[in-house]
Design a protein around this motif. Structure first.
Motif, PDB file in Angstrom:
ATOM      1  N   TYR A  13       0.800  -1.221   0.000  1.00  0.00           N
ATOM      2  CA  TYR A  13       0.000   0.000   0.000  1.00  0.00           C
ATOM      3  C   TYR A  13       0.834   1.274   0.000  1.00  0.00           C
ATOM      4  O   TYR A  13       0.284   2.370   0.075  1.00  0.00           O
ATOM      5  CB  TYR A  13      -0.941  -0.021   1.214  1.00  0.00           C
ATOM      6  CG  TYR A  13      -1.818  -1.247   1.194  1.00  0.00           C
ATOM      7  CD1 TYR A  13      -2.982  -1.270   0.433  1.00  0.00           C
ATOM      8  CD2 TYR A  13      -1.458  -2.396   1.884  1.00  0.00           C
ATOM      9  CE1 TYR A  13      -3.771  -2.403   0.373  1.00  0.00           C
ATOM     10  CE2 TYR A  13      -2.248  -3.538   1.831  1.00  0.00           C
ATOM     11  CZ  TYR A  13      -3.396  -3.540   1.079  1.00  0.00           C
ATOM     12  OH  TYR A  13      -4.173  -4.669   1.019  1.00  0.00           O
ATOM     13  N   THR A  14       2.155   1.158  -0.107  1.00  0.00           N
ATOM     14  CA  THR A  14       2.995   2.356  -0.019  1.00  0.00           C
ATOM     15  C   THR A  14       2.762   3.318  -1.183  1.00  0.00           C
ATOM     16  O   THR A  14       2.731   4.531  -0.972  1.00  0.00           O
ATOM     17  CB  THR A  14       4.494   1.992   0.073  1.00  0.00           C
ATOM     18  OG1 THR A  14       4.843   1.155  -1.028  1.00  0.00           O
ATOM     19  CG2 THR A  14       4.810   1.306   1.390  1.00  0.00           C
ATOM     20  N   ASN A  15       2.579   2.819  -2.386  1.00  0.00           N
ATOM     21  CA  ASN A  15       2.336   3.717  -3.526  1.00  0.00           C
ATOM     22  C   ASN A  15       1.016   4.459  -3.365  1.00  0.00           C
ATOM     23  O   ASN A  15       0.931   5.652  -3.642  1.00  0.00           O
ATOM     24  CB  ASN A  15       2.346   2.939  -4.842  1.00  0.00           C
ATOM     25  CG  ASN A  15       3.730   2.452  -5.202  1.00  0.00           C
ATOM     26  OD1 ASN A  15       4.737   2.972  -4.732  1.00  0.00           O
ATOM     27  ND2 ASN A  15       3.786   1.419  -6.033  1.00  0.00           N
ATOM     28  N   TYR A  16       0.002   3.736  -2.903  1.00  0.00           N
ATOM     29  CA  TYR A  16      -1.304   4.358  -2.663  1.00  0.00           C
ATOM     30  C   TYR A  16      -1.184   5.464  -1.621  1.00  0.00           C
ATOM     31  O   TYR A  16      -1.697   6.566  -1.811  1.00  0.00           O
ATOM     32  CB  TYR A  16      -2.308   3.294  -2.220  1.00  0.00           C
ATOM     33  CG  TYR A  16      -3.623   3.838  -1.755  1.00  0.00           C
ATOM     34  CD1 TYR A  16      -4.587   4.249  -2.682  1.00  0.00           C
ATOM     35  CD2 TYR A  16      -3.902   3.970  -0.403  1.00  0.00           C
ATOM     36  CE1 TYR A  16      -5.798   4.765  -2.255  1.00  0.00           C
ATOM     37  CE2 TYR A  16      -5.111   4.488   0.031  1.00  0.00           C
ATOM     38  CZ  TYR A  16      -6.053   4.879  -0.898  1.00  0.00           C
ATOM     39  OH  TYR A  16      -7.247   5.394  -0.473  1.00  0.00           O
ATOM     40  N   LEU A  17      -0.500   5.181  -0.524  1.00  0.00           N
ATOM     41  CA  LEU A  17      -0.348   6.184   0.539  1.00  0.00           C
ATOM     42  C   LEU A  17       0.493   7.363   0.079  1.00  0.00           C
ATOM     43  O   LEU A  17       0.201   8.511   0.410  1.00  0.00           O
ATOM     44  CB  LEU A  17       0.253   5.550   1.792  1.00  0.00           C
ATOM     45  CG  LEU A  17      -0.687   4.636   2.556  1.00  0.00           C
ATOM     46  CD1 LEU A  17       0.054   3.908   3.677  1.00  0.00           C
ATOM     47  CD2 LEU A  17      -1.851   5.421   3.124  1.00  0.00           C
TER      48      LEU A  17
ATOM     49  N   ALA B 106       0.745   8.551  -2.959  1.00  0.00           N
ATOM     50  CA  ALA B 106      -0.099   9.374  -3.827  1.00  0.00           C
ATOM     51  C   ALA B 106      -1.107  10.166  -3.007  1.00  0.00           C
ATOM     52  O   ALA B 106      -1.371  11.343  -3.292  1.00  0.00           O
ATOM     53  CB  ALA B 106      -0.812   8.491  -4.842  1.00  0.00           C
ATOM     54  N   PHE B 107      -1.654   9.550  -1.979  1.00  0.00           N
ATOM     55  CA  PHE B 107      -2.607  10.230  -1.104  1.00  0.00           C
ATOM     56  C   PHE B 107      -1.959  11.430  -0.417  1.00  0.00           C
ATOM     57  O   PHE B 107      -2.503  12.538  -0.415  1.00  0.00           O
ATOM     58  CB  PHE B 107      -3.147   9.236  -0.066  1.00  0.00           C
ATOM     59  CG  PHE B 107      -4.022   9.852   0.986  1.00  0.00           C
ATOM     60  CD1 PHE B 107      -5.323  10.235   0.688  1.00  0.00           C
ATOM     61  CD2 PHE B 107      -3.542  10.051   2.275  1.00  0.00           C
ATOM     62  CE1 PHE B 107      -6.136  10.798   1.657  1.00  0.00           C
ATOM     63  CE2 PHE B 107      -4.347  10.616   3.251  1.00  0.00           C
ATOM     64  CZ  PHE B 107      -5.647  10.996   2.948  1.00  0.00           C
ATOM     65  N   PHE B 108      -0.771  11.223   0.164  1.00  0.00           N
ATOM     66  CA  PHE B 108      -0.090  12.321   0.857  1.00  0.00           C
ATOM     67  C   PHE B 108       0.358  13.409  -0.106  1.00  0.00           C
ATOM     68  O   PHE B 108       0.312  14.595   0.222  1.00  0.00           O
ATOM     69  CB  PHE B 108       1.090  11.797   1.685  1.00  0.00           C
ATOM     70  CG  PHE B 108       0.650  11.041   2.910  1.00  0.00           C
ATOM     71  CD1 PHE B 108      -0.221  11.606   3.821  1.00  0.00           C
ATOM     72  CD2 PHE B 108       1.114   9.756   3.140  1.00  0.00           C
ATOM     73  CE1 PHE B 108      -0.637  10.916   4.948  1.00  0.00           C
ATOM     74  CE2 PHE B 108       0.712   9.057   4.269  1.00  0.00           C
ATOM     75  CZ  PHE B 108      -0.175   9.629   5.182  1.00  0.00           C
ATOM     76  N   GLU B 109       0.773  13.041  -1.295  1.00  0.00           N
ATOM     77  CA  GLU B 109       1.147  14.045  -2.284  1.00  0.00           C
ATOM     78  C   GLU B 109      -0.068  14.891  -2.684  1.00  0.00           C
ATOM     79  O   GLU B 109       0.045  16.099  -2.896  1.00  0.00           O
ATOM     80  CB  GLU B 109       1.764  13.391  -3.510  1.00  0.00           C
ATOM     81  CG  GLU B 109       3.162  12.866  -3.251  1.00  0.00           C
ATOM     82  CD  GLU B 109       3.734  12.058  -4.405  1.00  0.00           C
ATOM     83  OE1 GLU B 109       3.061  11.884  -5.451  1.00  0.00           O
ATOM     84  OE2 GLU B 109       4.880  11.575  -4.265  1.00  0.00           O
ATOM     85  N   LYS B 110      -1.221  14.260  -2.777  1.00  0.00           N
ATOM     86  CA  LYS B 110      -2.439  14.987  -3.124  1.00  0.00           C
ATOM     87  C   LYS B 110      -2.831  15.958  -2.015  1.00  0.00           C
ATOM     88  O   LYS B 110      -3.308  17.042  -2.273  1.00  0.00           O
ATOM     89  CB  LYS B 110      -3.584  14.006  -3.397  1.00  0.00           C
ATOM     90  CG  LYS B 110      -4.781  14.644  -3.996  1.00  0.00           C
ATOM     91  CD  LYS B 110      -5.769  13.606  -4.467  1.00  0.00           C
ATOM     92  CE  LYS B 110      -6.911  14.285  -5.215  1.00  0.00           C
ATOM     93  NZ  LYS B 110      -7.816  13.326  -5.805  1.00  0.00           N
TER      94      LYS B 110
END
Length: 106
Positions: free
Chosen positions: A91-95, A97-101
């Protein structure tokens, strides 16, 4: 591990942490379909989906699952342990992307 959840608005909104804990510790699960659990539970591979709306069918399914041969149980346990289904690295890529957003909402 056996757990049954009523199909309510609350169980549809959340995801069972007991399911995550069981699979992650190498323990196959017997449960009913709630939330999106069937996205993760593969019937006969890492657990069994139970029909809770039909008591006769539920009893048959539980008895059948509890009577599978030991080598099949061990195979299911190994599948649970080695799948790393809920490992944080999945889930690191998902997280990220979430934090970058959050940092850059536009």
């Amino acid at each position: 591990f056996i757990f049954l959840r009523q199909n309510t608005i609350v169980t549809k909104a959340g995801f069972s942490t007991k399911f995550v804990e069981s699979i992650s510790s190498g323990c196959p699960v017997l449960t009913n379909n709630s939330s999106n659990i069937t996205d993760y539970l593969k019937n006969g591979v890492n657990g069994f989906i139970l029909e809770i709306n039909d008591l006769k069918k539920l009893k048959t399914q539980i008895v059948s699952a509890l009577n599978i041969p030991n080598h099949d149980v061990e195979k299911m346990k190994k599948e649970c342990r080695e799948s790393r289904l809920f490992h944080y690295e999945n889930y690191t890529n998902y997280l990220q992307a979430f934090f970058e957003k959050i940092e850059n909402p536009n």
